[in-house]
Design a protein around this motif. Structure first.
Motif, PDB file in Angstrom:
ATOM      1  N   ASN A  29       0.816  -1.212   0.000  1.00  0.00           N
ATOM      2  CA  ASN A  29       0.000   0.000   0.000  1.00  0.00           C
ATOM      3  C   ASN A  29       0.850   1.262   0.000  1.00  0.00           C
ATOM      4  O   ASN A  29       0.367   2.347   0.309  1.00  0.00           O
ATOM      5  CB  ASN A  29      -0.924   0.011   1.223  1.00  0.00           C
ATOM      6  N   MET A  30       2.144   1.098  -0.289  1.00  0.00           N
ATOM      7  CA  MET A  30       3.007   2.264  -0.189  1.00  0.00           C
ATOM      8  C   MET A  30       2.950   3.090  -1.473  1.00  0.00           C
ATOM      9  O   MET A  30       3.344   2.650  -2.543  1.00  0.00           O
ATOM     10  CB  MET A  30       4.440   1.853   0.098  1.00  0.00           C
ATOM     11  N   VAL A  31       2.416   4.304  -1.323  1.00  0.00           N
ATOM     12  CA  VAL A  31       2.288   5.202  -2.470  1.00  0.00           C
ATOM     13  C   VAL A  31       3.652   5.816  -2.750  1.00  0.00           C
ATOM     14  O   VAL A  31       4.334   6.274  -1.843  1.00  0.00           O
ATOM     15  CB  VAL A  31       1.270   6.309  -2.141  1.00  0.00           C
ATOM     16  N   LEU A  33       5.020   8.402  -5.640  1.00  0.00           N
ATOM     17  CA  LEU A  33       4.682   9.160  -6.842  1.00  0.00           C
ATOM     18  C   LEU A  33       5.759   9.072  -7.925  1.00  0.00           C
ATOM     19  O   LEU A  33       5.495   9.371  -9.079  1.00  0.00           O
ATOM     20  CB  LEU A  33       4.425  10.623  -6.490  1.00  0.00           C
ATOM     21  N   ASP A  34       6.975   8.646  -7.540  1.00  0.00           N
ATOM     22  CA  ASP A  34       8.041   8.570  -8.546  1.00  0.00           C
ATOM     23  C   ASP A  34       7.870   7.387  -9.487  1.00  0.00           C
ATOM     24  O   ASP A  34       8.487   7.328 -10.538  1.00  0.00           O
ATOM     25  CB  ASP A  34       9.404   8.463  -7.857  1.00  0.00           C
ATOM     26  N   ILE A  36       4.830   6.090 -10.660  1.00  0.00           N
ATOM     27  CA  ILE A  36       3.481   5.957 -11.213  1.00  0.00           C
ATOM     28  C   ILE A  36       3.485   5.311 -12.600  1.00  0.00           C
ATOM     29  O   ILE A  36       4.176   5.775 -13.507  1.00  0.00           O
ATOM     30  CB  ILE A  36       2.785   7.330 -11.256  1.00  0.00           C
ATOM     31  N   LEU A  37       2.742   4.211 -12.712  1.00  0.00           N
ATOM     32  CA  LEU A  37       2.568   3.465 -13.973  1.00  0.00           C
ATOM     33  C   LEU A  37       3.877   2.980 -14.591  1.00  0.00           C
ATOM     34  O   LEU A  37       3.927   2.746 -15.796  1.00  0.00           O
ATOM     35  CB  LEU A  37       1.780   4.289 -15.003  1.00  0.00           C
ATOM     36  N   ASP A  50      -1.215   2.981 -10.594  1.00  0.00           N
ATOM     37  CA  ASP A  50      -1.460   4.414 -10.796  1.00  0.00           C
ATOM     38  C   ASP A  50      -1.097   5.272  -9.587  1.00  0.00           C
ATOM     39  O   ASP A  50      -1.148   6.492  -9.663  1.00  0.00           O
ATOM     40  CB  ASP A  50      -2.918   4.649 -11.190  1.00  0.00           C
ATOM     41  N   LEU A  51      -0.780   4.631  -8.462  1.00  0.00           N
ATOM     42  CA  LEU A  51      -0.332   5.406  -7.305  1.00  0.00           C
ATOM     43  C   LEU A  51       1.128   5.089  -7.000  1.00  0.00           C
ATOM     44  O   LEU A  51       1.637   5.435  -5.942  1.00  0.00           O
ATOM     45  CB  LEU A  51      -1.192   5.094  -6.085  1.00  0.00           C
ATOM     46  N   ARG A  53       2.319   2.079  -6.540  1.00  0.00           N
ATOM     47  CA  ARG A  53       2.445   0.937  -5.635  1.00  0.00           C
ATOM     48  C   ARG A  53       2.902  -0.272  -6.442  1.00  0.00           C
ATOM     49  O   ARG A  53       2.471  -0.448  -7.587  1.00  0.00           O
ATOM     50  CB  ARG A  53       1.095   0.642  -4.965  1.00  0.00           C
ATOM     51  N   THR A 224      -8.238  -0.909 -15.600  1.00  0.00           N
ATOM     52  CA  THR A 224      -8.903  -0.717 -16.890  1.00  0.00           C
ATOM     53  C   THR A 224      -8.751   0.724 -17.391  1.00  0.00           C
ATOM     54  O   THR A 224      -8.690   0.953 -18.595  1.00  0.00           O
ATOM     55  CB  THR A 224     -10.411  -1.038 -16.811  1.00  0.00           C
ATOM     56  N   SER A 225      -8.678   1.688 -16.466  1.00  0.00           N
ATOM     57  CA  SER A 225      -8.551   3.084 -16.912  1.00  0.00           C
ATOM     58  C   SER A 225      -7.215   3.339 -17.596  1.00  0.00           C
ATOM     59  O   SER A 225      -7.053   4.342 -18.270  1.00  0.00           O
ATOM     60  CB  SER A 225      -8.657   4.040 -15.732  1.00  0.00           C
ATOM     61  N   TYR A 226      -6.258   2.467 -17.360  1.00  0.00           N
ATOM     62  CA  TYR A 226      -4.915   2.722 -17.897  1.00  0.00           C
ATOM     63  C   TYR A 226      -4.516   1.667 -18.914  1.00  0.00           C
ATOM     64  O   TYR A 226      -3.336   1.474 -19.195  1.00  0.00           O
ATOM     65  CB  TYR A 226      -3.898   2.773 -16.751  1.00  0.00           C
ATOM     66  N   MET A 229      -2.110   2.709 -21.685  1.00  0.00           N
ATOM     67  CA  MET A 229      -0.752   3.123 -21.339  1.00  0.00           C
ATOM     68  C   MET A 229      -0.006   2.051 -20.555  1.00  0.00           C
ATOM     69  O   MET A 229       1.206   1.954 -20.649  1.00  0.00           O
ATOM     70  CB  MET A 229      -0.774   4.384 -20.477  1.00  0.00           C
TER      71      MET A 229
END
Lengths: 270, 472
Positions: A29-31, A33-34, A36-37, A50-51, A53, A224-226, A229
């Motif tokens: 659960n560790m977000v 931001l570096d 992402i995806l 997307d977060l 993780r 599904t949203s990604y 990409m």
């Protein structure tokens, strides 16, 4: 050969992930931001969501969720369904009639819809999910157990037990249950596969386990949203789920081959 | 959706109405009022004269818009028996009357140097108002576009007047589906409501042209100032210092936003660019929490409400994570829009996140921060009360020059920035993506659809319709 060992290996991995995953998934659960995806690569074997993780860790955490739900639901359904089915068949009369009608009603209603309604009413969460799916799951076992007992209770050894004055409890548990066990175990194996899919389905709809905890179903939904990409977000949990369900079904087949006496003798004769 | 401009309160209807009708006044890039349909002169602080100019358009039946239409439109908005949401903002109007066919006088009860800015309202035809024409479903105006059909929910057909070009406006909710439709050529243009990743993906598609513009829609975190925990200024400051805006903007929004300090962006005439940001400072945040009586043994737990939009939940999860770094535990509750907005209006929250869309005039400060604007009277949803702000807002109302009003509104913004009923987050960029068949769409900072009047088909083949997709 591979078909024989692959299911067992996958099951073993699934169980290991469920039991020991907890110590590995501290980062699930560790977000970050570096990341992402990020696609699968050096920093993470299966990439990041997307977060930011790690997908691998979340898959392990999801394995735990699906294992707990599937095993939990099948255990509860199996016990509840077998008890009701055996009782109905052995007792007969109005109780049988009542229970059979109840089973018919449950069978006529689409199971997943009932589970969605129950999960919706009780609110999301792991415990409610298990209860909702068990409410739907017991019916199959009850019908199977009832059918088996109806034929088994006419056997000579049961008649002998009755003549010897054995109590109903002893007859049910000592003389009938062991004979029932084989088909029930086979049914339960397929049941686990069904429940893995049901849990993922409800989590996909947002009725299962709540964020930030991971479930394969909610991972697929978020992914599904990604899809354009970062297809790995959908592919990873999808493939894992496919492997687990396939393995369970293969295992069920193998068990049936092994436990069904008729089948074994037929094979020997041919 | 309600396409009657007198009653419109949602952004989509407001954006569509701009296409069907004309307005007395328009806003320039700094949100200052400029002549639209009419040029105006101030005869006295309480008397404005508007003279219709050459931009006046015709209604579909060929009649030219005239002063009577203006008078009837404003009378009908101010009519107490109609509950128009614009009544409050226009309450300073005493009388509207036509002098001749092209001249309208507005007489005011109290002076307001910003009066023309409140007249950015669509003008309806007088005869249709009298006949109770169903404007809400059949717009009938003199604007650049004519309404043709609204045969089913989420599907509107309109026609551009000067060249007869047809446009279909289609509702497609899912961002991924909209993107795929654009890539397949099912739609020609889409605007906003994509995840930053999808936006980046479209940027590198060779047939897609992306237009982007900095936006003016203000995103914020709102606090409940009647709650025992969030009413403590130190708690609010701790939250503000624990959020790393810049890394969210850079890494999650991929640069498609700019940091906000107050409701108005810096280019707005009432914007205040002197405000000093609450910088990302976890140490300071921890210190403030300790002072407020929270620590590792007694952690602060806050409930954060948001809508069920996946991108909003994603942002909430990131903020949750950043706040957990300083020891604030956040529970995210996401609800469908109706439940969520109902809770916010009822004051049933600790923290929530929302945006203000399409705000142009600084009288909004009174609507959201005055102690007289607690719901249902206004939108002071956090129940913020500060006599100093109330006082300043009264002074701004009475100020006789725009200069003075500007100065007072900047003071209001500064005081609110200090009191932190909102943690200002960012202004999200506006963007649109056009397929290979069309070109020329321009994106406005408030996200309206005015750019459709510049949209051109590159070459006509088969279907001459241009199709646009919206998110709502």
């Amino acid at each position: 050969m591979i078909w024989r060992w692959l299911p067992l290996a996958v099951m073993l991995l699934w169980a290991l992930a469920a039991f020991f995953g907890n110590s590995l998934v501290s980062g699930a659960n560790m977000v970050n931001l570096d990341h992402i995806l990020d696609t699968p690569g050096k920093s993470g074997l299966l990439g990041f969501d997307d977060l930011g993780r790690p997908v691998l860790q979340r898959l392990l955490a999801g394995a735990r969720t699906s294992f707990i739900v599937a095993i939990g639901v099948v255990t509860i359904s199996l016990m509840l369904g077998t008890t009701i089915g055996m009782l109905a068949a052995y007792q007969g009369g109005w109780l049988d009639l009542l229970l059979v009608r109840l089973i018919d009603v449950f069978m006529a209603f689409p199971g997943i819809l009932l589970a969605i309604a129950l999960a919706g009413v009780m609110g999301p969460g792991l415990d409610n999910l298990i209860i909702a799916l068990s409410m739907v799951g017991w019916v199959g076992y009850a019908r199977l157990a009832r059918g088996q007992v109806l034929s088994l209770r006419e056997r000579d050894h049961v008649t002998a037990a009755v003549a010897l004055g054995s109590s109903r409890w002893v007859i049910l548990s000592r003389h009938l249950l062991p004979l029932l066990a084989a088909p029930l175990i086979v049914e339960a194996t397929f049941g686990i596969a069904g429940m893995v899919i049901a849990e993922a389905g409800l989590s996909f709809l947002g009725l299962g386990i709540q964020p930030p905890d991971a479930s394969w179903g909610s991972m697929i939904r978020d992914g599904t949203s990604y899809m354009l990409m970062a297809p790995h977000l959908v592919l990873a949990p999808g493939v894992i789920m496919l492997l687990v369900v396939l393995s369970l079904n293969l295992l069920g087949d193998q068990l049936r081959d092994r436990l069904d006496i008729r089948f074994v003798t037929e094979q020997k004769m041919s | 959706m309600n396409l009657d401009p007198r009653y419109t309160s949602d952004a989509l209807s407001a954006r569509l109405n701009r296409l069907f009708y004309q307005r007395l006044v328009e806003m320039d890039a700094n949100s200052m009022p400029v002549p639209g349909l009419a040029d105006w002169s101030q005869l006295s602080p309480l008397h404005y004269r508007f003279k219709l100019n050459s931009t006046v358009g015709k209604y579909p039946d060929g009649r030219v818009l005239n002063a009577d239409d203006v008078v009837m439109t404003y009378r009908s908005i101010l009519d107490k028996s109609h509950a128009s949401p614009y009544q409050a903002a226009l309450s300073m109007i005493d009388e509207v009357k036509s002098i001749d066919n092209e001249t309208v006088d507005f007489l005011l009860k109290r002076a307001d140097p910003l009066f023309p800015a409140y007249l950015e309202i669509e003008i309806l035809p007088a005869d249709h108002i009298e006949n109770d024409h169903p404007f809400s479903s059949q717009p009938y105006g003199s604007g650049e576009f004519e309404f043709l059909r609204w045969s089913e929910a989420g599907h509107l057909v309109i026609q551009r007047r000067d060249d007869g070009q047809l446009f279909e406006i289609v509702e497609v909710k899912n961002p991924l589906v909209r993107t795929l439709k654009l890539l397949r050529g099912e739609i020609d243009i889409l605007q906003n409501d994509l995840s930053p990743e999808l936006l980046d993906y479209l940027r590198y598609q060779k047939d897609i042209e992306l237009v982007q513009n900095s936006g003016s829609n203000f995103s914020y975190l709102g606090f409940n100032l009647q709650d025992s925990q969030t009413s403590d200024l130190r708690v609010r400051q701790a939250v503000a210092h624990a959020i790393d805006h810049q890394s969210i903007i850079d890494k999650v929004m991929r640069g498609a936003a700019r940091k906000a300090e107050t409701i108005f962006p810096p280019e707005h005439w009432a914007g205040n660019s002197d405000l000093i940001a609450y910088d990302f400072d976890p140490k300071k945040s921890r210190r403030l929490l300790l002072q407020a009586g929270y620590g590792p043994d007694n952690p602060l737990t806050l409930v954060y409400k948001t809508s069920s939009d996946p991108f909003r939940i994603r942002l909430a999860t990131i903020i949750q994570n950043q706040l957990s770094q300083v020891g604030i535990h956040v529970d995210i509750k996401s609800y469908d829009w109706g439940t969520f907005f109902g809770d916010i209006k009822a004051g049933n929250f600790q923290i929530y996140s929302l945006s203000w869309v399409g705000i142009r005039t600084p009288d909004i400060f009174r609507y959201i921060f005055s102690s007289e604007s607690l719901p249902p009277a206004g939108a002071n949803r956090g129940r913020y009360t500060n006599p100093a702000v109330d006082d300043l807002l009264k002074k701004a109302e009475q100020a006789e020059t725009l200069d003075r009003q500007t100065r007072i509104y900047r003071e209001v913004a500064a005081q609110i920035h200090k009191d932190l009923p909102y943690v200002p987050l960012w202004f999200e960029d506006q963007y649109a993506a056009q397929g290979s068949r069309v070109t020329g769409f321009r994106v406005s900072p408030s996200g309206n659809y005015d750019g459709l009047s510049h949209l051109k088909l590159k070459k006509s083949r088969g279907n001459r319709h241009a199709q646009a997709a919206t998110a709502h």
